[in-house]
Design a protein around this motif. Structure first.
Motif, mmCIF file in Angstrom:
data_model
loop_
_atom_site.group_PDB
_atom_site.id
_atom_site.type_symbol
_atom_site.label_atom_id
_atom_site.label_comp_id
_atom_site.label_asym_id
_atom_site.label_seq_id
_atom_site.Cartn_x
_atom_site.Cartn_y
_atom_site.Cartn_z
ATOM 1 N N LEU A 210 0.796 -1.228 -0.017
ATOM 2 C CA LEU A 210 -0.104 -0.158 0.128
ATOM 3 C C LEU A 210 0.823 1.234 -0.076
ATOM 4 C CD1 LEU A 210 -2.708 -1.189 2.744
ATOM 5 C CD2 LEU A 210 -2.694 -1.321 0.052
ATOM 6 N N ASP B 174 0.493 4.213 -0.728
ATOM 7 C CA ASP B 174 -0.181 5.640 -0.136
ATOM 8 C C ASP B 174 -0.301 5.565 1.401
ATOM 9 O OD1 ASP B 174 -1.015 6.230 -2.898
ATOM 10 O OD2 ASP B 174 -2.729 5.674 -2.872
ATOM 11 N N TYR B 175 -0.075 4.630 1.928
ATOM 12 C CA TYR B 175 -0.102 4.519 3.453
ATOM 13 C C TYR B 175 1.424 4.346 3.935
ATOM 14 C CZ TYR B 175 -5.038 4.090 3.000
ATOM 15 O OH TYR B 175 -6.250 4.526 2.737
ATOM 16 N N SER B 176 2.392 4.218 2.960
ATOM 17 C CA SER B 176 3.681 4.039 3.237
ATOM 18 C C SER B 176 4.691 5.281 3.252
ATOM 19 C CB SER B 176 4.370 2.704 2.402
ATOM 20 O OG SER B 176 3.557 1.693 2.443
ATOM 21 N N SER B 177 5.695 5.075 3.748
ATOM 22 C CA SER B 177 6.788 6.310 3.748
ATOM 23 C C SER B 177 8.164 5.565 3.768
ATOM 24 C CB SER B 177 6.517 7.286 4.984
ATOM 25 O OG SER B 177 7.537 8.284 4.863
ATOM 26 N N VAL C 13 3.669 -0.338 4.380
ATOM 27 C CA VAL C 13 2.481 -0.720 4.937
ATOM 28 C C VAL C 13 1.872 -2.172 3.858
ATOM 29 C CG1 VAL C 13 0.012 -0.334 5.349
ATOM 30 C CG2 VAL C 13 1.641 1.140 5.997
ATOM 31 N N ASN D 107 2.448 -3.453 9.204
ATOM 32 C CA ASN D 107 3.263 -2.448 8.960
ATOM 33 C C ASN D 107 4.733 -3.002 9.099
ATOM 34 O OD1 ASN D 107 2.506 -1.813 11.516
ATOM 35 N ND2 ASN D 107 4.021 -0.447 11.647
#
Length: 128
Positions: A18, A20-23, A30, A89
């Motif tokens: 994912l 868009d939810y990861s950095s 994630v 995560n």
């Protein structure tokens, strides 16, 4: 897709990264995973508990244990299926999960562990 059958209960796992939810810059990756539980046995069974082992690429392992899955303790008649989606995560772009579900046969109360097959969690660009 990873699949394993224990005492007639088949577990199938598929995963998604994912973005868009990861950095990645902050070491936060994630993943979502979809679990399909198929009761191919001749008995009605109920999922009581889950027990996960989650590994990342640094060698760190964490355990997650608790009642049911995503707030439910599904009961499956012979031939029925139950699907759910959850997430995990990691601090690395590569990891793996494995575990067990504690199930109960409703006819006699016998409890048994169903193996969740080990599956990998990989950021797609890590494979190139």
């Amino acid at each position: 897709m990873d699949t394993k059958t224990t005492e007639g209960v088949k577990i199938t796992v598929t995963t998604n990264y994912l973005p868009d939810y990861s950095s990645p810059v902050q070491q936060h990756f994630v993943f979502a995973y979809r679990i399909k539980i198929e009761n191919n046995s001749e008995f009605t069974v109920k999922l009581l508990r889950r027990h996960w082992y989650i590994h990342d690429a640094t060698g760190q392992m964490r355990e997650v244990e608790g009642e049911g899955v995503v707030g439910q303790q599904p009961t499956l008649e012979p031939g029925e299926t139950h699907e759910y989606v959850s997430g995990c995560n990691l601090k690395t772009g590569i990891g793996k999960m494995r575990g067990t579900y504690l199930m109960e046969r409703m006819v006699d109360g016998r409890k048994f562990d169903v193996t969740i097959p080990e599956f990998t969690l990989v950021v797609p660009y890590k494979l190139n």
